[in-house]
Design a protein around this motif. Structure first.
Motif, PDB file in Angstrom:
ATOM      1  N   ALA A 133       2.265  -5.877  -0.647  1.00 43.54           N
ATOM      2  CA  ALA A 133       2.636  -4.465  -0.805  1.00 43.54           C
ATOM      3  C   ALA A 133       2.726  -3.759   0.543  1.00 43.54           C
ATOM      4  O   ALA A 133       2.063  -2.749   0.774  1.00 43.54           O
ATOM      5  CB  ALA A 133       1.638  -3.752  -1.727  1.00 43.54           C
ATOM      6  N   PRO A 134       3.538  -4.275   1.462  1.00 47.14           N
ATOM      7  CA  PRO A 134       3.535  -3.726   2.827  1.00 47.14           C
ATOM      8  C   PRO A 134       4.049  -2.297   2.902  1.00 47.14           C
ATOM      9  O   PRO A 134       5.003  -1.922   2.236  1.00 47.14           O
ATOM     10  CB  PRO A 134       4.454  -4.684   3.589  1.00 47.14           C
ATOM     11  N   TRP A 135       3.373  -1.515   3.733  1.00 47.88           N
ATOM     12  CA  TRP A 135       3.833  -0.178   4.092  1.00 47.88           C
ATOM     13  C   TRP A 135       4.749  -0.339   5.287  1.00 47.88           C
ATOM     14  O   TRP A 135       4.340  -0.773   6.356  1.00 47.88           O
ATOM     15  CB  TRP A 135       2.642   0.705   4.444  1.00 47.88           C
ATOM     16  N   LEU A 136       6.015   0.035   5.106  1.00 46.51           N
ATOM     17  CA  LEU A 136       7.021  -0.118   6.156  1.00 46.51           C
ATOM     18  C   LEU A 136       7.717   1.219   6.380  1.00 46.51           C
ATOM     19  O   LEU A 136       7.785   2.055   5.471  1.00 46.51           O
ATOM     20  CB  LEU A 136       8.042  -1.198   5.770  1.00 46.51           C
ATOM     21  N   ALA A 194      15.690   2.192  15.253  1.00 45.99           N
ATOM     22  CA  ALA A 194      14.290   1.871  15.547  1.00 45.99           C
ATOM     23  C   ALA A 194      13.672   1.071  14.414  1.00 45.99           C
ATOM     24  O   ALA A 194      12.537   1.302  14.023  1.00 45.99           O
ATOM     25  CB  ALA A 194      13.501   3.151  15.792  1.00 45.99           C
ATOM     26  N   ALA A 195      14.420   0.138  13.858  1.00 46.14           N
ATOM     27  CA  ALA A 195      13.939  -0.646  12.722  1.00 46.14           C
ATOM     28  C   ALA A 195      12.729  -1.475  13.122  1.00 46.14           C
ATOM     29  O   ALA A 195      12.546  -1.841  14.290  1.00 46.14           O
ATOM     30  CB  ALA A 195      15.038  -1.564  12.206  1.00 46.14           C
ATOM     31  N   ARG A 225      16.163  -9.063   6.589  1.00 51.86           N
ATOM     32  CA  ARG A 225      16.395  -9.209   8.033  1.00 51.86           C
ATOM     33  C   ARG A 225      15.603 -10.380   8.608  1.00 51.86           C
ATOM     34  O   ARG A 225      16.102 -11.117   9.455  1.00 51.86           O
ATOM     35  CB  ARG A 225      16.038  -7.909   8.761  1.00 51.86           C
ATOM     36  N   VAL A 226      14.362 -10.551   8.148  1.00 46.68           N
ATOM     37  CA  VAL A 226      13.559 -11.673   8.638  1.00 46.68           C
ATOM     38  C   VAL A 226      14.186 -12.999   8.232  1.00 46.68           C
ATOM     39  O   VAL A 226      14.267 -13.943   9.036  1.00 46.68           O
ATOM     40  CB  VAL A 226      12.116 -11.590   8.103  1.00 46.68           C
ATOM     41  N   LYS A 227      14.660 -13.088   7.004  1.00 46.33           N
ATOM     42  CA  LYS A 227      15.208 -14.347   6.485  1.00 46.33           C
ATOM     43  C   LYS A 227      16.424 -14.805   7.274  1.00 46.33           C
ATOM     44  O   LYS A 227      16.650 -16.010   7.432  1.00 46.33           O
ATOM     45  CB  LYS A 227      15.574 -14.177   5.012  1.00 46.33           C
ATOM     46  N   LYS A 228      17.184 -13.862   7.806  1.00 43.66           N
ATOM     47  CA  LYS A 228      18.357 -14.236   8.600  1.00 43.66           C
ATOM     48  C   LYS A 228      17.955 -14.939   9.895  1.00 43.66           C
ATOM     49  O   LYS A 228      18.695 -15.775  10.407  1.00 43.66           O
ATOM     50  CB  LYS A 228      19.189 -12.988   8.917  1.00 43.66           C
ATOM     51  N   ALA A 229      16.778 -14.589  10.425  1.00 44.22           N
ATOM     52  CA  ALA A 229      16.309 -15.193  11.671  1.00 44.22           C
ATOM     53  C   ALA A 229      15.326 -16.332  11.435  1.00 44.22           C
ATOM     54  O   ALA A 229      15.106 -17.155  12.321  1.00 44.22           O
ATOM     55  CB  ALA A 229      15.651 -14.123  12.538  1.00 44.22           C
ATOM     56  N   ASN A 230      14.732 -16.377  10.247  1.00 47.75           N
ATOM     57  CA  ASN A 230      13.684 -17.346   9.955  1.00 47.75           C
ATOM     58  C   ASN A 230      13.780 -17.744   8.493  1.00 47.75           C
ATOM     59  O   ASN A 230      13.354 -17.001   7.605  1.00 47.75           O
ATOM     60  CB  ASN A 230      12.308 -16.733  10.262  1.00 47.75           C
ATOM     61  N   ARG A 231      14.321 -18.936   8.243  1.00 46.26           N
ATOM     62  CA  ARG A 231      14.522 -19.373   6.853  1.00 46.26           C
ATOM     63  C   ARG A 231      13.212 -19.535   6.094  1.00 46.26           C
ATOM     64  O   ARG A 231      13.189 -19.474   4.869  1.00 46.26           O
ATOM     65  CB  ARG A 231      15.294 -20.704   6.847  1.00 46.26           C
ATOM     66  N   GLU A 232      12.105 -19.742   6.816  1.00 46.64           N
ATOM     67  CA  GLU A 232      10.822 -19.951   6.137  1.00 46.64           C
ATOM     68  C   GLU A 232      10.167 -18.615   5.804  1.00 46.64           C
ATOM     69  O   GLU A 232       9.013 -18.342   6.147  1.00 46.64           O
ATOM     70  CB  GLU A 232       9.918 -20.841   6.971  1.00 46.64           C
ATOM     71  N   THR A 233      10.944 -17.784   5.143  1.00 50.68           N
ATOM     72  CA  THR A 233      10.508 -16.470   4.685  1.00 50.68           C
ATOM     73  C   THR A 233      10.831 -16.354   3.209  1.00 50.68           C
ATOM     74  O   THR A 233      11.924 -16.740   2.776  1.00 50.68           O
ATOM     75  CB  THR A 233      11.245 -15.349   5.445  1.00 50.68           C
TER      76      THR A 233
END
Length: 252
Positions: free
Chosen positions: A133-136, A144-145, A178-186
């Motif tokens: 449940a991350p607060w982002l 400024a993402a 966005r993370v998945k595009k740089a790191n498939r292990e997400t």
């Protein structure tokens, strides 16, 4: 009027959860929730919440030599650009190296602690991040993402209830994308009809967390839902449903 100086405090690790094994081979650092802007000490209730998760993880990994500590922040407030909670998480990873040597570390955070885990995930000792449940930030589509490059080479699991009214599940989906595009292990699991505390499917979420942490730290085979989520291309690996029978499937 002169601005009041912040009190001088140090972050610290809480006491070891569970009995210390003869040889420590992996560490989970538990990062409690916080507030956007506060100079108060961390909330005891937030600490108690992650401590329960830590005990569950230690029981599951006792034979492997797993230990866990709660990170006690200097302040409960994120502090804007200071990102105090993330800085304290990085300090805690340094402290693990000092105490235990070269062992893999999983950062496991809830709410704002999950943001701290994701932000500090680039520490050299960290091999995995569990964000519940991350607060982002609201502006995660703006210039400024929230950064994601630090998560390269780490295994990342995000879990979020679809009915969360405190932290926006759509923001964690966009972040995971966005993370998945740089790191498939997400991967990201949606807990349907559950709220911020994930109380309706607490057992399933705990089983998912244990499966992920032991797989990431010790190379155990992941359960099929987690393995499939890692293997799936974006966005298929980001909106995996967490069914009510998932916890039972992990105990096969």
């Amino acid at each position: 009027m002169a601005q009041q100086a912040m009190p001088v405090r140090d972050a610290r690790l809480g006491r070891l959860l569970g009995a210390e094994p003869q040889a420590v081979s992996g560490v989970v650092l538990l990062l409690p929730s916080g507030e956007e802007d506060s100079a108060r000490r961390p909330s005891p209730l937030a600490v108690a919440g992650v401590r329960a998760l830590g005990r569950r993880l230690v029981r599951a990994g006792r034979e492997e030599g797993l230990v866990a500590h709660v990170v006690h922040y200097r302040f409960r407030g994120w502090g804007g650009a200071d990102a105090r909670l993330a800085a304290d998480a990085s300090w805690a990873a340094d402290e693990v190296v000092r105490r235990y040597g070269d062992v893999p570390v999983c950062l496991a955070g809830v709410d704002m602690g999950a943001r701290a885990a994701l932000r500090a995930g680039g520490h050299t000792a960290v091999n995995s991040v569990l964000a519940i449940a991350p607060w982002l930030p609201e502006d995660d589509r703006a210039g400024a993402a929230e950064p994601v490059r630090q998560l390269g080479g780490r295994r990342v699991l995000i879990v979020h209830g679809t009915n969360d009214e405190r932290t926006d599940p759509e923001l964690s989906f966009r972040f995971a994308e966005r993370v998945k595009k740089a790191n498939r292990e997400t991967c990201r699991f949606e807990v349907h009809s559950d709220g911020h505390g994930l109380y309706q499917h607490r057992a399933e979420v705990a089983a998912l967390a244990a499966d992920f942490v032991l797989g990431a730290l010790y190379g155990r085979g992941f359960s099929r839902p987690v393995a499939d989520a890692f293997a799936a291309p974006p966005p298929l690996g980001l909106r995996m449903p967490l069914a009510s029978g998932f916890g039972r499937s992990l105990r096969r």
